[in-house]
Motif scaffolding. Structure first.
Motif, mmCIF file in Angstrom:
data_model
loop_
_atom_site.group_PDB
_atom_site.id
_atom_site.type_symbol
_atom_site.label_atom_id
_atom_site.label_comp_id
_atom_site.label_asym_id
_atom_site.label_seq_id
_atom_site.Cartn_x
_atom_site.Cartn_y
_atom_site.Cartn_z
ATOM 1 N N UNK A 187 -43.260 -8.996 12.894
ATOM 2 C CA UNK A 187 -42.471 -8.914 14.123
ATOM 3 C C UNK A 187 -42.182 -7.442 14.400
ATOM 4 N N UNK A 188 -42.420 -7.019 15.643
ATOM 5 C CA UNK A 188 -42.215 -5.635 16.051
ATOM 6 C C UNK A 188 -41.096 -5.614 17.089
ATOM 7 N N UNK A 189 -40.099 -4.766 16.870
ATOM 8 C CA UNK A 189 -38.987 -4.648 17.822
ATOM 9 C C UNK A 189 -39.366 -3.701 18.943
ATOM 10 N N UNK A 190 -40.420 -4.078 19.661
ATOM 11 C CA UNK A 190 -40.928 -3.293 20.795
ATOM 12 C C UNK A 190 -41.731 -4.252 21.669
ATOM 13 N N UNK A 191 -41.786 -3.969 22.993
ATOM 14 C CA UNK A 191 -42.570 -4.831 23.875
ATOM 15 C C UNK A 191 -44.075 -4.727 23.593
ATOM 16 N N UNK A 192 -44.816 -5.750 24.006
ATOM 17 C CA UNK A 192 -46.257 -5.830 23.735
ATOM 18 C C UNK A 192 -47.015 -4.600 24.226
ATOM 19 N N UNK A 193 -46.617 -4.029 25.384
ATOM 20 C CA UNK A 193 -47.372 -2.871 25.892
ATOM 21 C C UNK A 193 -47.259 -1.668 24.953
ATOM 22 N N UNK A 194 -46.124 -1.512 24.279
ATOM 23 C CA UNK A 194 -45.981 -0.397 23.318
ATOM 24 C C UNK A 194 -46.788 -0.670 22.053
ATOM 25 N N UNK A 195 -46.808 -1.928 21.603
ATOM 26 C CA UNK A 195 -47.610 -2.295 20.433
ATOM 27 C C UNK A 195 -49.091 -2.097 20.766
ATOM 28 N N UNK A 196 -49.481 -2.530 21.974
ATOM 29 C CA UNK A 196 -50.867 -2.354 22.421
ATOM 30 C C UNK A 196 -51.252 -0.881 22.450
ATOM 31 N N UNK A 197 -50.327 -0.035 22.922
ATOM 32 C CA UNK A 197 -50.598 1.406 22.996
ATOM 33 C C UNK A 197 -50.941 1.960 21.614
ATOM 34 N N UNK A 224 -50.704 -1.641 6.971
ATOM 35 C CA UNK A 224 -51.131 -1.245 8.326
ATOM 36 C C UNK A 224 -50.184 -1.832 9.370
ATOM 37 N N UNK A 225 -49.875 -3.126 9.258
ATOM 38 C CA UNK A 225 -48.995 -3.781 10.234
ATOM 39 C C UNK A 225 -47.615 -3.140 10.255
ATOM 40 N N UNK A 226 -47.063 -2.852 9.081
ATOM 41 C CA UNK A 226 -45.735 -2.215 9.005
ATOM 42 C C UNK A 226 -45.764 -0.840 9.666
ATOM 43 N N UNK A 227 -46.851 -0.095 9.464
ATOM 44 C CA UNK A 227 -46.957 1.244 10.056
ATOM 45 C C UNK A 227 -47.190 1.175 11.562
ATOM 46 N N UNK A 228 -47.941 0.171 12.037
ATOM 47 C CA UNK A 228 -48.109 -0.035 13.482
ATOM 48 C C UNK A 228 -46.760 -0.352 14.105
ATOM 49 N N UNK A 229 -45.989 -1.239 13.445
ATOM 50 C CA UNK A 229 -44.656 -1.608 13.944
ATOM 51 C C UNK A 229 -43.741 -0.393 14.022
ATOM 52 N N UNK A 230 -43.712 0.413 12.958
ATOM 53 C CA UNK A 230 -42.853 1.592 12.921
ATOM 54 C C UNK A 230 -43.216 2.553 14.066
ATOM 55 N N UNK A 231 -44.507 2.736 14.296
ATOM 56 C CA UNK A 231 -44.968 3.648 15.372
ATOM 57 C C UNK A 231 -44.580 3.096 16.736
ATOM 58 N N UNK A 232 -44.822 1.803 16.971
ATOM 59 C CA UNK A 232 -44.499 1.185 18.273
ATOM 60 C C UNK A 232 -42.995 1.226 18.534
ATOM 61 N N UNK A 233 -42.207 1.027 17.493
ATOM 62 C CA UNK A 233 -40.736 1.033 17.634
ATOM 63 C C UNK A 233 -40.206 2.425 17.895
ATOM 64 N N UNK A 234 -41.005 3.464 17.594
ATOM 65 C CA UNK A 234 -40.552 4.840 17.793
ATOM 66 C C UNK A 234 -40.959 5.383 19.170
#
Length: 152
Positions: free
Chosen positions: A10-20, A141-151
């Motif tokens: 689960x990422x605390x960011x909208x899909x467009x930021x995760x996609x980015x 990888x997923x945890x690092x993607x989440x951290x980046x998207x949340x930032x």
């Protein structure tokens, strides 16, 4: 003979930021600690046909694999393919809105093409260990993607 695993973060960011984050191939070596380097083989924005070479170190061995986008439906899903030796790899990311954030599900599959008796035996013996190591790397990888998207 194939092996498949799926993980959701689960990422605390909208899909467009995760996609980015997941579609930023040139920047992925900066986001993902498991990637040593990226060499782009195609120009233009992320989409079907985007190609690159990705170098990772796993189990102490550095390997470079050519990868390409086989499917892209921004910002909902994308599939990346790679073939190395006799192995055909598929990585699929699916993004689903949930609780003001995004559930990012990564499904990874490895299929041995034209397996010999020896490779079937090796996969039977080493497949579980290999997938356990792979799952651990994918979870990171997923945890690092989440951290980046949340930032962002």
């Amino acid at each position: 003979m194939d092996h498949k695993t799926s993980l959701t973060q689960h990422v605390n960011a909208p899909a467009d930021k995760v996609w980015a984050v997941i579609s930023d191939i040139p920047g992925s070596a900066a986001t993902l600690s498991g990637i040593d380097s990226i060499q782009m083989l195609s120009d233009g924005p992320y989409g079907e046909g985007t190609r690159w070479k990705e170098t990772r170190t796993m189990m102490g061995r550095s390997e470079t694999v050519e990868m390409w986008v086989s499917q892209a439906d921004p910002p909902r899903s994308t599939t990346v393919k790679a073939v190395q030796g006799r192995a055909d790899y598929t990585t699929r990311f699916a993004l689903v809105d949930r609780d003001g954030g995004t559930d990012l599900t990564l499904t990874f599959g490895a299929e041995i093409l034209n397996p010999s008796r020896m490779s079937k035996l090796a996969m039977a013996l080493l497949g579980k260990l290999g997938m356990r190591i792979t799952r651990k790397a994918l979870a990171k990888d997923l945890a690092e993607i989440a951290a980046r998207a949340e930032s962002l």
